[in-house]
Design a protein around this motif. Structure first.
Motif, PDB file in Angstrom:
ATOM      1  N   ASP A   1       0.831  -1.211   0.000  1.00  0.00           N
ATOM      2  CA  ASP A   1       0.000   0.000   0.000  1.00  0.00           C
ATOM      3  C   ASP A   1       0.870   1.267   0.000  1.00  0.00           C
ATOM      4  O   ASP A   1       0.560   2.246   0.666  1.00  0.00           O
ATOM      5  N   GLY A   2       1.952   1.217  -0.783  1.00  0.00           N
ATOM      6  CA  GLY A   2       2.859   2.354  -0.854  1.00  0.00           C
ATOM      7  C   GLY A   2       3.224   2.683  -2.289  1.00  0.00           C
ATOM      8  O   GLY A   2       2.953   1.908  -3.208  1.00  0.00           O
ATOM      9  N   ASP A   3       3.837   3.845  -2.500  1.00  0.00           N
ATOM     10  CA  ASP A   3       4.252   4.270  -3.835  1.00  0.00           C
ATOM     11  C   ASP A   3       5.712   3.906  -4.081  1.00  0.00           C
ATOM     12  O   ASP A   3       6.566   4.075  -3.196  1.00  0.00           O
ATOM     13  N   ILE A   4       5.969   3.435  -5.305  1.00  0.00           N
ATOM     14  CA  ILE A   4       7.304   3.069  -5.750  1.00  0.00           C
ATOM     15  C   ILE A   4       7.651   3.893  -6.980  1.00  0.00           C
ATOM     16  O   ILE A   4       6.794   4.119  -7.850  1.00  0.00           O
ATOM     17  N   LEU A   5       8.901   4.326  -7.072  1.00  0.00           N
ATOM     18  CA  LEU A   5       9.392   5.081  -8.225  1.00  0.00           C
ATOM     19  C   LEU A   5      10.257   4.169  -9.089  1.00  0.00           C
ATOM     20  O   LEU A   5      11.207   3.567  -8.588  1.00  0.00           O
ATOM     21  N   VAL A   6       9.913   4.065 -10.361  1.00  0.00           N
ATOM     22  CA  VAL A   6      10.731   3.317 -11.316  1.00  0.00           C
ATOM     23  C   VAL A   6      11.125   4.279 -12.422  1.00  0.00           C
ATOM     24  O   VAL A   6      10.269   4.844 -13.102  1.00  0.00           O
ATOM     25  N   THR A   7      12.427   4.473 -12.601  1.00  0.00           N
ATOM     26  CA  THR A   7      12.938   5.480 -13.520  1.00  0.00           C
ATOM     27  C   THR A   7      13.798   4.838 -14.586  1.00  0.00           C
ATOM     28  O   THR A   7      14.622   3.966 -14.286  1.00  0.00           O
ATOM     29  N   THR A   8      13.610   5.270 -15.830  1.00  0.00           N
ATOM     30  CA  THR A   8      14.418   4.778 -16.949  1.00  0.00           C
ATOM     31  C   THR A   8      14.958   5.962 -17.730  1.00  0.00           C
ATOM     32  O   THR A   8      14.340   7.025 -17.805  1.00  0.00           O
ATOM     33  N   TYR A   9      16.127   5.750 -18.360  1.00  0.00           N
ATOM     34  CA  TYR A   9      16.724   6.779 -19.212  1.00  0.00           C
ATOM     35  C   TYR A   9      17.190   6.130 -20.509  1.00  0.00           C
ATOM     36  O   TYR A   9      17.870   5.094 -20.504  1.00  0.00           O
ATOM     37  N   SER A  10      16.804   6.748 -21.634  1.00  0.00           N
ATOM     38  CA  SER A  10      17.238   6.305 -22.955  1.00  0.00           C
ATOM     39  C   SER A  10      17.852   7.492 -23.687  1.00  0.00           C
ATOM     40  O   SER A  10      17.193   8.523 -23.843  1.00  0.00           O
ATOM     41  N   PRO A  11      19.091   7.372 -24.139  1.00  0.00           N
ATOM     42  CA  PRO A  11      19.743   8.506 -24.795  1.00  0.00           C
ATOM     43  C   PRO A  11      19.454   8.617 -26.285  1.00  0.00           C
ATOM     44  O   PRO A  11      19.746   9.649 -26.895  1.00  0.00           O
ATOM     45  N   THR A  12      18.893   7.568 -26.875  1.00  0.00           N
ATOM     46  CA  THR A  12      18.750   7.527 -28.331  1.00  0.00           C
ATOM     47  C   THR A  12      17.281   7.489 -28.738  1.00  0.00           C
ATOM     48  O   THR A  12      16.449   6.912 -28.042  1.00  0.00           O
ATOM     49  N   PRO A  13      16.935   8.080 -29.890  1.00  0.00           N
ATOM     50  CA  PRO A  13      15.544   8.072 -30.356  1.00  0.00           C
ATOM     51  C   PRO A  13      15.046   6.648 -30.594  1.00  0.00           C
ATOM     52  O   PRO A  13      15.740   5.823 -31.182  1.00  0.00           O
ATOM     53  N   ALA A  14      13.854   6.375 -30.114  1.00  0.00           N
ATOM     54  CA  ALA A  14      13.194   5.084 -30.348  1.00  0.00           C
ATOM     55  C   ALA A  14      11.714   5.279 -30.070  1.00  0.00           C
ATOM     56  O   ALA A  14      11.279   5.304 -28.922  1.00  0.00           O
ATOM     57  N   GLY A  15      10.944   5.448 -31.121  1.00  0.00           N
ATOM     58  CA  GLY A  15       9.517   5.707 -30.923  1.00  0.00           C
ATOM     59  C   GLY A  15       8.674   4.727 -31.721  1.00  0.00           C
ATOM     60  O   GLY A  15       9.195   3.950 -32.524  1.00  0.00           O
ATOM     61  N   PRO A  16       7.381   4.778 -31.529  1.00  0.00           N
ATOM     62  CA  PRO A  16       6.706   5.538 -30.474  1.00  0.00           C
ATOM     63  C   PRO A  16       6.828   4.872 -29.109  1.00  0.00           C
ATOM     64  O   PRO A  16       7.214   3.710 -29.012  1.00  0.00           O
TER      65      PRO A  16
END
Length: 445
Positions: A164-179
């Motif tokens: 019953d708590g909040d979790i932070l999940v963070t990602t970083y991508s340096p290169t274009p990749a869409g959508p």
């Protein structure tokens, strides 16, 4: 005893101690099936990651279905930005792992840095002191490439995850990749920041807010407070589209709270994490547009979104209303029922019990017609008769207006005459009989 025999005995004792020490610290970083008790040695924390091993069962504590390609991200994706998803847990654990999806991407997605942390408080991108951990993949690599149309699971990392708590999940991508693969209508604010701010513990850089979850589709925990996972497959009524944002007021949140509290009190109820696989607008039979299809049908996503989740013990299906409302012609109730029975058959093939819901009323909604109402009633009659699911939760009866059963009761109605209010969602979660989650699929004759 001779000196030679004494040396041999001493050597044997030393060898035994070394063997026992090595066995004590052998861990399994990732268990795809999640069906077994596992020993995990944590790694990948930015600082001070060496921690004792822990045991438990891998279960799902949160998930969201990849639903579509995010508009405006077709060419560059979110290159050069840190994406910090905020998700809410249903059960706690001592280790965690995540799943990232590039289902709607047209190119490989390179993640060079990822992290997980406990939020410093509700609805904030700041991390609680001492909880920031670096995530790794494929046995220790900090970088992972998620193929177009694919998904990856991280290694396990030691982290005390609260229920019953909040979790932070963070990602970083340096290169274009869409959508970008995303889940709209999260009813939870997430964040983004320019540059690689993956391990920032403060909220200072995270000034960009998002109402969607991006890339992240599952959070599993190694838990001693749960024995399995119940998956809820549904549409906007499960997605909680009209619930208050950042309040965790979906009916599945209420169900998770009830299960946890009942188990803590010693009641004879299943100890399950609850994961929400609702997609607004979802149908049993028909996909949305695009290739791969936005908003894939229940039939097409069942293997991934239900059977593919961790340690699934039961599934709850709350689908069918959109097959009636979004069909330009009058929907065939037999086709919808056959689709639901197909889902049940797939679950039974894996030994999973299925609880199904009756379709709730929608008189007053712009899509209401007497003919569509007749289809809803026909489907509900079959469900109540026990000819579709192993057990039935009668959400129709729970939320309808007793003076006009074709409508939602006024205080349970969000105002659009289709989706519940917070009080209506609470009623759904409270009305659910926890005993219906007991047991497995019935034996086939």
């Amino acid at each position: 005893m001779t000196r030679r025999h004494g040396y041999a005995l001493l050597a044997a004792i030393v060898s035994l101690i070394v063997a026992l020490s090595a066995a004590l610290y052998v861990g399994v970083a990732s268990d795809e099936s999640g069906d077994h008790t596992t020993t995990v040695v944590g790694r990948g924390a930015p600082r001070g990651s060496a921690q004792p091993a822990s045991t438990g069962t891998w279960v799902g504590t949160w998930s969201a279905s990849p639903a579509a390609a995010e508009p405006g991200t077709e060419t560059t994706g979110l290159a050069g930005r840190s994406v910090r998803n905020v998700v809410h847990t249903t059960v706690g654990g001592t280790s965690a792992r995540i799943t990232l999806s590039n289902l709607y991407g047209q190119a490989p997605l390179t993640i060079t840095h990822a992290s997980i942390a406990v939020a410093a408080g509700p609805n904030t991108p700041a991390a609680a002191a001492g909880t920031m951990r670096r995530l790794t993949f494929a046995g220790g690599a900090p970088t992972v490439v998620v193929p177009a149309g694919g998904q990856v699971m991280s290694d396990a990392v030691r982290l005390t995850v609260p229920h019953d708590g909040d979790i932070l999940v963070t990602t970083y991508s340096p290169t274009p990749a869409g959508p970008v693969t995303y889940h709209p209508h999260a009813r939870q604010t997430s964040y983004a920041a320019p540059g690689d701010r993956t391990e920032d513990v403060t909220a200072a850089a995270y000034t960009e807010q998002s109402p969607s979850w991006r890339y992240l589709t599952a959070l599993d925990v190694l838990s001693n407070e749960a024995d399995g996972t119940v998956v809820v497959l549904g549409d906007s009524l499960t997605d909680g589209i009209t619930s208050t944002p950042n309040a965790n007021a979906r009916w599945t949140d209420v169900l998770a709270d009830r299960l946890r509290e009942a188990a803590a009190s010693g009641a004879d109820v299943p100890r399950y994490g609850v994961v929400n696989q609702g997609i607004s607008g979802n149908r049993v039979l028909t996909d949305g547009l695009g290739r791969p299809a936005d908003n894939p049908s229940g039939l097409n996503r069942f293997a991934r979104d239900v059977l593919g989740r961790t340690n699934v013990k039961a599934v709850v299906i709350v689908l069918g209303v959109n097959d009636i409302l979004r069909n330009p012609r009058l929907a065939d109730p037999h086709a919808i029922l056959d689709g639901l029975r197909t889902l049940v058959g797939q679950a039974h093939a894996r030994g999973i019990k299925v609880v199904g819901a009756t379709l709730m009323p929608f008189k007053g909604h712009r899509g209401f017609t007497p003919e569509r109402e007749a289809v809803r009633q026909q489907i509900n009659a079959e469900i109540r008769a026990g000819r579709v699911f192993d057990a039935v939760v009668d959400f129709d009866r729970a939320l309808r207006d007793p003076y006009d059963p074709r409508r939602l009761r006024a205080d349970y109605d969000s105002g659009d005459h289709l989706h519940p209010s917070d009080k209506g969602y609470a009623r759904m979660g409270e009305y659910f009989d926890l005993d219906d989650l007991k047991g497995a699929a019935p034996a086939e004759l």
